[in-house]
Scaffold this motif. Structure first.
Motif, PDB file in Angstrom:
ATOM      1  N   LYS A  42      33.144  40.589  27.381  1.00  0.00           N
ATOM      2  CA  LYS A  42      33.151  41.013  28.776  1.00  0.00           C
ATOM      3  C   LYS A  42      31.814  40.638  29.412  1.00  0.00           C
ATOM      4  CE  LYS A  42      37.053  43.409  28.311  1.00  0.00           C
ATOM      5  NZ  LYS A  42      38.307  43.126  29.029  1.00  0.00           N
TER       6      LYS A  42
ATOM      7  N   ASP B 182      36.545  37.890  29.514  1.00  0.00           N
ATOM      8  CA  ASP B 182      36.801  38.447  30.838  1.00  0.00           C
ATOM      9  C   ASP B 182      35.498  38.491  31.619  1.00  0.00           C
ATOM     10  OD1 ASP B 182      39.513  38.850  30.597  1.00  0.00           O
ATOM     11  OD2 ASP B 182      39.315  40.932  29.912  1.00  0.00           O
TER      12      ASP B 182
ATOM     13  N   ASN C 128      48.634  34.234  28.629  1.00  0.00           N
ATOM     14  CA  ASN C 128      47.208  34.491  28.787  1.00  0.00           C
ATOM     15  C   ASN C 128      46.474  34.159  27.489  1.00  0.00           C
ATOM     16  OD1 ASN C 128      44.684  35.331  29.464  1.00  0.00           O
ATOM     17  ND2 ASN C 128      45.208  37.489  29.733  1.00  0.00           N
TER      18      ASN C 128
ATOM     19  N   LYS D 219      37.911  40.165  23.107  1.00  0.00           N
ATOM     20  CA  LYS D 219      37.364  39.412  24.239  1.00  0.00           C
ATOM     21  C   LYS D 219      35.962  39.889  24.578  1.00  0.00           C
ATOM     22  CE  LYS D 219      41.569  38.147  26.783  1.00  0.00           C
ATOM     23  NZ  LYS D 219      42.253  38.243  28.099  1.00  0.00           N
TER      24      LYS D 219
ATOM     25  N   PRO E 103      38.898  42.690  36.083  1.00  0.00           N
ATOM     26  CA  PRO E 103      38.693  41.677  35.044  1.00  0.00           C
ATOM     27  C   PRO E 103      39.431  40.382  35.365  1.00  0.00           C
ATOM     28  CG  PRO E 103      40.270  43.309  34.291  1.00  0.00           C
ATOM     29  CD  PRO E 103      39.783  43.786  35.631  1.00  0.00           C
ATOM     30  N   VAL E 104      38.754  39.263  35.191  1.00  0.00           N
ATOM     31  CA  VAL E 104      39.349  37.945  35.407  1.00  0.00           C
ATOM     32  C   VAL E 104      39.258  37.185  34.085  1.00  0.00           C
ATOM     33  CG1 VAL E 104      39.257  35.793  36.702  1.00  0.00           C
ATOM     34  CG2 VAL E 104      38.631  37.948  37.828  1.00  0.00           C
ATOM     35  N   GLY E 105      40.423  36.846  33.521  1.00  0.00           N
ATOM     36  CA  GLY E 105      40.440  36.122  32.262  1.00  0.00           C
ATOM     37  C   GLY E 105      39.968  34.689  32.429  1.00  0.00           C
TER      38      GLY E 105
ATOM     39  N   SER F  95      43.189  33.361  27.505  1.00  0.00           N
ATOM     40  CA  SER F  95      41.759  33.457  27.803  1.00  0.00           C
ATOM     41  C   SER F  95      41.036  34.159  26.654  1.00  0.00           C
ATOM     42  CB  SER F  95      41.536  34.223  29.105  1.00  0.00           C
ATOM     43  OG  SER F  95      42.039  35.538  29.015  1.00  0.00           O
TER      44      SER F  95
ATOM     45  N   ILE G  62      34.070  40.402  34.861  1.00  0.00           N
ATOM     46  CA  ILE G  62      34.396  41.547  35.706  1.00  0.00           C
ATOM     47  C   ILE G  62      33.769  41.327  37.081  1.00  0.00           C
ATOM     48  CG2 ILE G  62      34.410  44.048  35.884  1.00  0.00           C
ATOM     49  CD1 ILE G  62      35.726  42.925  33.340  1.00  0.00           C
TER      50      ILE G  62
END
Length: 593
Positions: A107, A67, A62, A105, A74-76, A64, A69
């Motif tokens: 968000k 993220d 990962n 990261k 959460p989607v990287g 990424s 949301i």
């Protein structure tokens, strides 16, 4: 797969190879002269696509840097990829909006940057996957289909809603090729879905500025029988006004002159104003004001379709309060043939459904296109929601509760059966159900004619039977299999549905007031009916056995009837077979319901 091919055709891959005559072929690439070979550019792009896809799929690697949301999940993502593929994300990341966490990261919440509409987790992954790979993925079945086994899933509400979510995402993220693709899919829906299902398509077309889709949706709604109240409540003012103008124009057309005159004669401005006041009082949760408005005018709750309106747009407690007034028919149909229970099923609110059922709503009532309340719920429910496991401390999904409640009610009433009827097979199913109902009512009339006639009168069912030999009245007419060559299939289905509903109500009245007799008839219809269709058929010995069984049946019915009479007597009301006192008993009990 069809979507993949359709979208892939909009992407151009070119390379060169030499043809035998020395010319250059820009469509293929070969390292071996004239022999056709693999297109290296296509292979390279395919390799790049699958490699980038691993960034989304490989959780162990990962890399990424942000993220997004979506529905709390959460989607990287990799901002460099999204910024290069979408003008929207390029601008979003330039502004550097987002909350930084301990892991460094950023968000981003979809609820913060979606100007309108809703984009679910699965729809977001479809669009995100296209931005990474350039290839659209097949739609997940658990969110783009319904749980109705009779549905083809090409135009059910979950399929429409998922396409709408994809359009909102594609338009917001400014991906023109996806906008074009999903607009074509939505255009395909418009011509074959129910008119109420056109509403979400029209709304997304309006918000995403899809003029062609807007025009077709408005035209479909304007030509439909969707009531003005639904149009005003569910559409933006600009759209509802356009639909009103189109409808006025069509009424003024010469070919529709007769219909326009009929409609004009039915429209009373003062009456409409009074109905509107009742609806506004319901919107305000003020049932006391509703009662006051009813006393000050000659409008009834049924004439205002007050229960339908409350079930569609008001708090469930308002529906319960209106029901407690006892002034509205819980099984009333509106102008489009929907009962209040059908409307509650569309809303998928369990408390509404339970309130209506406890007040006597008929779960077996069918719409004009052959749908029951439970089949309506099934066609609105995604497998993801229906099969979702209930976590401890969390509520069960409302979609599942609605279906379970309605199915239990269907099982409690054996006559209801499974009312999931597809349009193409509806006529055949109707004939089979009518055949059963006609025979059952005919035998009831044969064994206790006065009481059966009373049940039919309460249900407004005319005296017709399929088999003249079983009829209690000689020379009865009105066989439902008679054919009118001028009758269209739709009109025929409506006539058959109306007849079947009247017979179902007759049987239900019998169950309510003569439960023991009904039990005997149920068993007879299940076990003995095929052998006793015609007493005069067969050998003499067979006829003798049939006659003996028929006499036994009469004795069983008489014993059951005596039990029913005894129950009436225990309630303090005397009754006798085929007498006026029994009529008064039934009417008395009916008034108490």
């Amino acid at each position: 797969m069809a979507q993949s091919a359709e979208l892939s055709s909009s992407l151009s891959f070119t390379s060169s190879s030499y043809l035998p005559n020395g010319s250059i072929n820009h469509n293929t690439c070969s390292c071996y002269g004239s022999d056709p070979g693999p297109n290296l550019e296509v292979i390279s792009l395919s390799k790049l696509s699958s490699t980038l896809e691993q960034l989304l799929l490989d959780s162990d690697s990962n890399y990424s840097d942000a993220d997004i949301i979506v529905e709390g999940v959460p989607v990287g993502v990799h901002r460099c990829i999204l910024a290069s593929r979408s003008k929207f994300f390029n601008e979003l990341f330039k502004k550097n909006k987002g909350s930084s966490e301990k892991d460094g990261k950023l968000k981003y919440h979809t609820s913060d940057f979606l100007p309108y509409g809703k984009v679910g987790y699965e729809a977001f992954l479809i669009v995100l996957g296209y931005m990474y790979t350039g290839i659209p993925k097949p739609f997940p079945m658990d969110v783009s289909t319904c749980v109705d086994s009779a549905c083809a899933h090409d135009a059910c509400r979950p399929a429409i809603n998922f396409a709408v979510e994809l359009m909102y995402a594609s338009s917001t993220f400014q991906i023109p090729e996806l906008v074009s693709l999903f607009q074509r899919r939505l255009l395909n829906f418009v011509g074959k879905v129910l008119v109420e299902d056109v509403i979400p398509i029209l709304i997304v077309a309006f918000h995403c500025d899809l003029s062609q889709l807007v025009t077709q949706c408005i035209d479909r709604v304007a030509r439909s029988d969707l009531d003005p109240i639904s149009i005003e409540k569910e559409l933006p003012l600009e759209l509802s006004e356009k639909i009103k103008l189109l409808r006025r124009g069509s009424q003024n057309d010469a070919e529709d002159k007769h219909d326009a005159e009929d409609n004009a004669s039915l429209v009373d401005p003062l009456r409409q104003k009074r109905i509107s006041r009742i609806h506004k009082a319901l919107d305000s949760d003020d049932v006391e004001l509703v009662k006051l408005l009813l006393t000050e005018s000659d409008i009834t709750l049924d004439e205002a379709n007050a229960l339908h309106y409350a079930a569609a747009y008001c708090d469930p407690k308002v529906v319960s309060e209106v029901l407690s007034l006892g002034l509205a028919d819980v099984n009333l149909r509106n102008s489009r043939g929907y009962t209040v229970l059908h409307i509650a099923a569309m809303r998928k609110e369990p408390s509404l459904i339970v309130s209506l059922l406890t007040k006597g709503a008929f779960v077996s009532e069918l719409t004009f296109d052959g749908q029951s309340a439970v089949s309506i719920c099934r066609r609105l429910t995604r497998p993801k929601d229906y099969h979702a496991k209930t976590e401890q401390g969390k509520e069960t999904n409302k979609d599942r509760i609605c279906i379970d409640v309605l199915e239990r009610e269907m099982r409690r009433n054996p006559m209801a059966g499974d009312a999931t009827i597809s349009f193409h097979t509806m006529a055949d199913d109707l004939h089979m159900k009518l055949l059963y109902l006609e025979n059952r009512v005919a035998f009831a009339r044969l064994f206790f004619p006065t009481e059966a006639k009373l049940a039919m009168d309460i249900a407004h069912a005319e005296t017709t039977t399929e088999f003249a030999g079983l009829s209690a009245s000689k020379g009865s007419s009105g066989n439902f299999r008679e054919v009118d060559l001028n009758e269209t299939p739709i009109v025929q289905n409506k006539r058959l549905l109306s007849r079947m509903e009247a017979l179902m109500k007759t049987v239900e009245m019998g169950r309510r007031y003569f439960p023991h007799c009904s039990d005997v008839l149920d068993k007879f219809m299940e076990d003995d009916l095929p052998d006793l269709f015609y007493l005069e058929k067969g050998t003499q010995e067979e006829q003798r056995i049939k006659t003996m069984r028929f006499m036994e049946l009469k004795d069983d019915v008489q014993k059951a009837f005596n039990k029913d009479k005894a129950e009436f007597t225990r309630c303090g009301i005397t009754s006798s077979s085929s007498s006026s006192s029994l009529k008064e008993t039934v009417k008395y009990k009916a008034r108490r319901l």
